[in-house]
Design a protein around this motif. Sequence first.
Motif, PDB file in Angstrom:
ATOM      1  N   UNK A  45      43.181  58.960  39.734  1.00 49.21           N
ATOM      2  CA  UNK A  45      44.328  58.549  38.921  1.00 49.21           C
ATOM      3  C   UNK A  45      43.878  57.466  37.950  1.00 49.21           C
ATOM      4  N   UNK A  46      44.276  57.619  36.701  1.00 50.95           N
ATOM      5  CA  UNK A  46      43.909  56.649  35.677  1.00 50.95           C
ATOM      6  C   UNK A  46      44.669  55.348  35.872  1.00 50.95           C
ATOM      7  N   UNK A  68      36.140  42.179  41.040  1.00 45.78           N
ATOM      8  CA  UNK A  68      35.661  42.822  42.263  1.00 45.78           C
ATOM      9  C   UNK A  68      36.640  42.785  43.416  1.00 45.78           C
ATOM     10  N   UNK A  69      37.898  42.383  43.159  1.00 45.90           N
ATOM     11  CA  UNK A  69      38.880  42.337  44.244  1.00 45.90           C
ATOM     12  C   UNK A  69      39.233  43.753  44.693  1.00 45.90           C
ATOM     13  N   UNK A  70      39.639  44.595  43.755  1.00 45.18           N
ATOM     14  CA  UNK A  70      39.904  46.006  44.046  1.00 45.18           C
ATOM     15  C   UNK A  70      39.290  46.827  42.915  1.00 45.18           C
ATOM     16  N   UNK A  71      38.173  47.462  43.209  1.00 45.39           N
ATOM     17  CA  UNK A  71      37.494  48.287  42.221  1.00 45.39           C
ATOM     18  C   UNK A  71      37.779  49.764  42.482  1.00 45.39           C
ATOM     19  N   UNK A  72      37.819  50.576  41.442  1.00 47.71           N
ATOM     20  CA  UNK A  72      38.052  52.011  41.648  1.00 47.71           C
ATOM     21  C   UNK A  72      36.849  52.655  42.314  1.00 47.71           C
ATOM     22  N   UNK A  73      37.098  53.479  43.301  1.00 51.41           N
ATOM     23  CA  UNK A  73      35.995  54.131  44.018  1.00 51.41           C
ATOM     24  C   UNK A  73      35.706  55.527  43.499  1.00 51.41           C
ATOM     25  N   UNK A  74      36.626  56.100  42.715  1.00 50.08           N
ATOM     26  CA  UNK A  74      36.385  57.440  42.184  1.00 50.08           C
ATOM     27  C   UNK A  74      35.484  57.372  40.959  1.00 50.08           C
ATOM     28  N   UNK A  85      38.945  55.646  37.337  1.00 49.88           N
ATOM     29  CA  UNK A  85      39.747  56.564  38.148  1.00 49.88           C
ATOM     30  C   UNK A  85      39.869  55.982  39.552  1.00 49.88           C
ATOM     31  N   UNK A  86      41.119  55.842  40.012  1.00 44.69           N
ATOM     32  CA  UNK A  86      41.414  55.282  41.327  1.00 44.69           C
ATOM     33  C   UNK A  86      41.815  56.389  42.287  1.00 44.69           C
ATOM     34  N   UNK A  87      41.356  56.279  43.535  1.00 48.48           N
ATOM     35  CA  UNK A  87      41.748  57.214  44.569  1.00 48.48           C
ATOM     36  C   UNK A  87      42.992  56.742  45.306  1.00 48.48           C
ATOM     37  N   UNK A  88      43.472  57.585  46.204  1.00 52.73           N
ATOM     38  CA  UNK A  88      44.673  57.243  46.967  1.00 52.73           C
ATOM     39  C   UNK A  88      44.501  55.939  47.736  1.00 52.73           C
ATOM     40  N   UNK A  89      43.366  55.783  48.440  1.00 52.93           N
ATOM     41  CA  UNK A  89      43.136  54.563  49.213  1.00 52.93           C
ATOM     42  C   UNK A  89      43.106  53.339  48.301  1.00 52.93           C
ATOM     43  N   UNK A  90      42.491  53.478  47.112  1.00 50.89           N
ATOM     44  CA  UNK A  90      42.455  52.364  46.162  1.00 50.89           C
ATOM     45  C   UNK A  90      43.870  51.896  45.816  1.00 50.89           C
ATOM     46  N   UNK A 180      38.544  65.435  40.079  1.00 48.91           N
ATOM     47  CA  UNK A 180      37.334  64.719  39.699  1.00 48.91           C
ATOM     48  C   UNK A 180      36.206  65.645  39.275  1.00 48.91           C
ATOM     49  N   UNK A 181      36.209  66.876  39.756  1.00 51.62           N
ATOM     50  CA  UNK A 181      35.105  67.777  39.410  1.00 51.62           C
ATOM     51  C   UNK A 181      35.324  68.484  38.078  1.00 51.62           C
ATOM     52  N   UNK A 182      36.568  68.789  37.740  1.00 50.30           N
ATOM     53  CA  UNK A 182      36.843  69.544  36.515  1.00 50.30           C
ATOM     54  C   UNK A 182      37.556  68.734  35.441  1.00 50.30           C
TER      55      UNK A 182
END
Length: 204
Positions: A45-46, A68-74, A85-90, A180-182
Amino acid sequence: MSSTGDITAAERARTARPLPATDPGAGLRRPDVVPPGTPSEDVGYRGPTACAAAGITYRQLDYWARTGLVEPTVRSAHGPGTQRLYGFRDILVLKIVKRLLDTGVSLQNIRIAVAHLRGRGIGDLAGMTLMSDGASVYECTSYDEVIDLVQGGQGVFGIAVGAVWREVEGSLAQLQGEHTDTGEPTPQVHPGDELARRRRDRAV
């Protein structure tokens, strides 16, 4: 305080220890069972979408990523024109950070809590409650631990991570993500469709 079996309330309260500043993933863990309905890890998610789901401003999102508190993992931003791009957990962590800040928890303790949440399996998070007395943040995984912290005067407020999980899940169901792949957009879900899905899940 009253006792339950051979274990007193005070003894149970000691099991809900402050989150450690180091080795956040240490301790007993339950099997990493992913709760039903968990969004795919292949969807990102953007920034604006993450902000909408977490209830924060883009300025907060950008600042937390840069510090660096909450960085996007995607996907991180690499130079002009690239999108985080942020994931659900992010996004779940973003929403919890916002609530901790709103209740006056120090940034140092929030960093400890974020590291702890990152170190736990996705299946652990849904059953977790974070409590704080303003000085420390505690993890509680049982109703008894929550009650004993409150009765002991240690707990001032709590965040049921499972409830935040459901809020984020419901918000993201109606927002646009991308594979994320397409890079293809994910379908948005009408609130009525989401309600019908939840009813079907409960009926199974």
